[in-house]
Motif scaffolding. Structure first.
Motif, PDB file in Angstrom:
ATOM      1  N   LYS A 155      24.539  92.382  -5.590  1.00 27.46           N
ATOM      2  CA  LYS A 155      23.821  91.463  -4.888  1.00 27.46           C
ATOM      3  C   LYS A 155      23.768  90.309  -6.001  1.00 27.46           C
ATOM      4  O   LYS A 155      23.132  90.403  -7.218  1.00 27.46           O
ATOM      5  CB  LYS A 155      22.345  91.673  -4.672  1.00 27.46           C
ATOM      6  N   TRP A 156      24.020  88.933  -5.338  1.00 28.91           N
ATOM      7  CA  TRP A 156      23.769  87.731  -6.529  1.00 28.91           C
ATOM      8  C   TRP A 156      22.466  87.115  -6.362  1.00 28.91           C
ATOM      9  O   TRP A 156      21.785  87.108  -5.280  1.00 28.91           O
ATOM     10  CB  TRP A 156      24.839  86.651  -5.825  1.00 28.91           C
ATOM     11  N   GLU A 157      21.771  87.316  -7.666  1.00 26.22           N
ATOM     12  CA  GLU A 157      20.258  86.779  -7.446  1.00 26.22           C
ATOM     13  C   GLU A 157      20.256  85.063  -7.534  1.00 26.22           C
ATOM     14  O   GLU A 157      20.149  84.321  -8.504  1.00 26.22           O
ATOM     15  CB  GLU A 157      19.678  87.343  -8.797  1.00 26.22           C
ATOM     16  N   GLY A 158      20.588  84.625  -6.235  1.00 27.48           N
ATOM     17  CA  GLY A 158      20.448  83.186  -6.214  1.00 27.48           C
ATOM     18  C   GLY A 158      21.255  83.003  -4.674  1.00 27.48           C
ATOM     19  O   GLY A 158      21.710  83.901  -4.109  1.00 27.48           O
ATOM     20  N   ASP A 159      21.411  81.655  -4.519  1.00 26.44           N
ATOM     21  CA  ASP A 159      22.237  81.297  -3.326  1.00 26.44           C
ATOM     22  C   ASP A 159      23.661  80.883  -3.499  1.00 26.44           C
ATOM     23  O   ASP A 159      24.065  81.086  -4.503  1.00 26.44           O
ATOM     24  CB  ASP A 159      21.377  80.028  -2.528  1.00 26.44           C
ATOM     25  N   ILE A 160      24.287  80.587  -2.450  1.00 26.54           N
ATOM     26  CA  ILE A 160      25.813  80.464  -2.684  1.00 26.54           C
ATOM     27  C   ILE A 160      26.076  79.084  -3.589  1.00 26.54           C
ATOM     28  O   ILE A 160      27.005  78.998  -4.184  1.00 26.54           O
ATOM     29  CB  ILE A 160      26.444  79.887  -1.233  1.00 26.54           C
ATOM     30  N   LEU A 161      25.141  77.925  -3.669  1.00 27.03           N
ATOM     31  CA  LEU A 161      25.254  76.940  -4.493  1.00 27.03           C
ATOM     32  C   LEU A 161      25.126  77.192  -5.827  1.00 27.03           C
ATOM     33  O   LEU A 161      26.000  76.720  -6.673  1.00 27.03           O
ATOM     34  CB  LEU A 161      24.298  75.721  -4.009  1.00 27.03           C
ATOM     35  N   SER A 162      24.302  78.262  -6.499  1.00 26.52           N
ATOM     36  CA  SER A 162      24.199  78.575  -7.656  1.00 26.52           C
ATOM     37  C   SER A 162      25.593  79.468  -8.005  1.00 26.52           C
ATOM     38  O   SER A 162      25.769  79.298  -9.181  1.00 26.52           O
ATOM     39  CB  SER A 162      23.131  79.593  -7.771  1.00 26.52           C
ATOM     40  N   TYR A 163      25.906  80.309  -7.005  1.00 28.00           N
ATOM     41  CA  TYR A 163      27.151  81.007  -7.251  1.00 28.00           C
ATOM     42  C   TYR A 163      28.313  80.095  -7.408  1.00 28.00           C
ATOM     43  O   TYR A 163      29.223  80.006  -8.616  1.00 28.00           O
ATOM     44  CB  TYR A 163      27.724  81.990  -6.354  1.00 28.00           C
TER      45      TYR A 163
END
Length: 228
Positions: A197-205
């Protein structure tokens, strides 16, 4: 339930996934991201059952109905048929031609587009036929693999709105950050045979990708020559 799942295609091939352990239910909303070739589409095939795990187990509810949209789904369309004829063949006992016309109309195919041979439709219009077919199946869980290929901006926005209104679970594979940013979902990163799981939204990725892909700054070489 995905329990201690590992997968590789054959023999001594490298592992695509190792020791995956997670659950998916009707409230799951996930976007799978990661570099090309890491196995995002493979994971959808494992979840649906098209591929069999090498180790571990995937358990599905006996009454679970999965609807998978993938890039090559349009290839099973008989392009000599009309969209209406195709849906009537798939769903012969569900309301007749009028019902199929309404279903296609909800996805933007109207008038002659519904009754002409599908070979006369554009790629984007054929995608709409597939979406209508998928919707009529009434799945509990959507597995969407690159659904925005051949779609224009307006249709992508409509797809995001439809997905947000869908009452079941969803796992989305897409390189279209515009779509992912509009869909209310978690971001999971597929990489190094794992899913995390990425701890953030798609923009932060997206920002993370931009930062890691920046070329290193060139250091200025000092003039080593000595003055006489």
């Amino acid at each position: 339930m995905v329990q201690n799942v590992s997968f590789r295609y054959a023999g001594d091939q490298p592992w695509i996934y190792k020791d995956l352990d997670f659950g998916i239910d009707l409230e799951t909303r996930v976007a799978l991201v990661g570099p090309n070739g890491v196995g995002k589409s493979t994971l959808l095939k494992l979840l649906e059952g098209e591929l069999t795990v090498t180790e571990g187990m995937i358990r599905r509810h006996n009454h679970l109905k999965i609807g998978r949209y993938h890039q090559h789904l349009k290839e099973w369309l008989d392009l000599s048929e009309s969209a209406v004829t195709h849906l009537l063949k798939c769903f012969p006992d569900t309301g007749g031609e009028e019902a199929m016309r309404r279903a296609l109309g909800q996805f933007g195919l109207t008038g002659k587009q519904q009754i002409c041979p599908m070979q006369n439709l554009s790629e984007g219009q054929r995608c709409r036929v597939v979406f209508a077919w998928l919707s009529w199946n009434s799945p509990h869980l959507l597995l969407l693999d690159e659904p925005t290929n051949h779609l224009d901006m307006e249709t992508i926005d409509a797809l995001a709105e439809a997905v947000n209104g869908f009452p079941g679970g969803m796992v989305l594979v897409s390189h279209d950050f515009r779509l992912i940013s509009q869909v209310n979902c978690e971001v999971w990163v597929c990489q190094n045979s794992r899913v995390e799981k990425w701890e953030g939204d798609i923009l932060s990725y997206k920002q993370y990708l931009q930062d890691t892909m920046k070329p290193p700054k060139k250091s200025k070489k000092k003039n080593a020559s000595k003055k006489n």
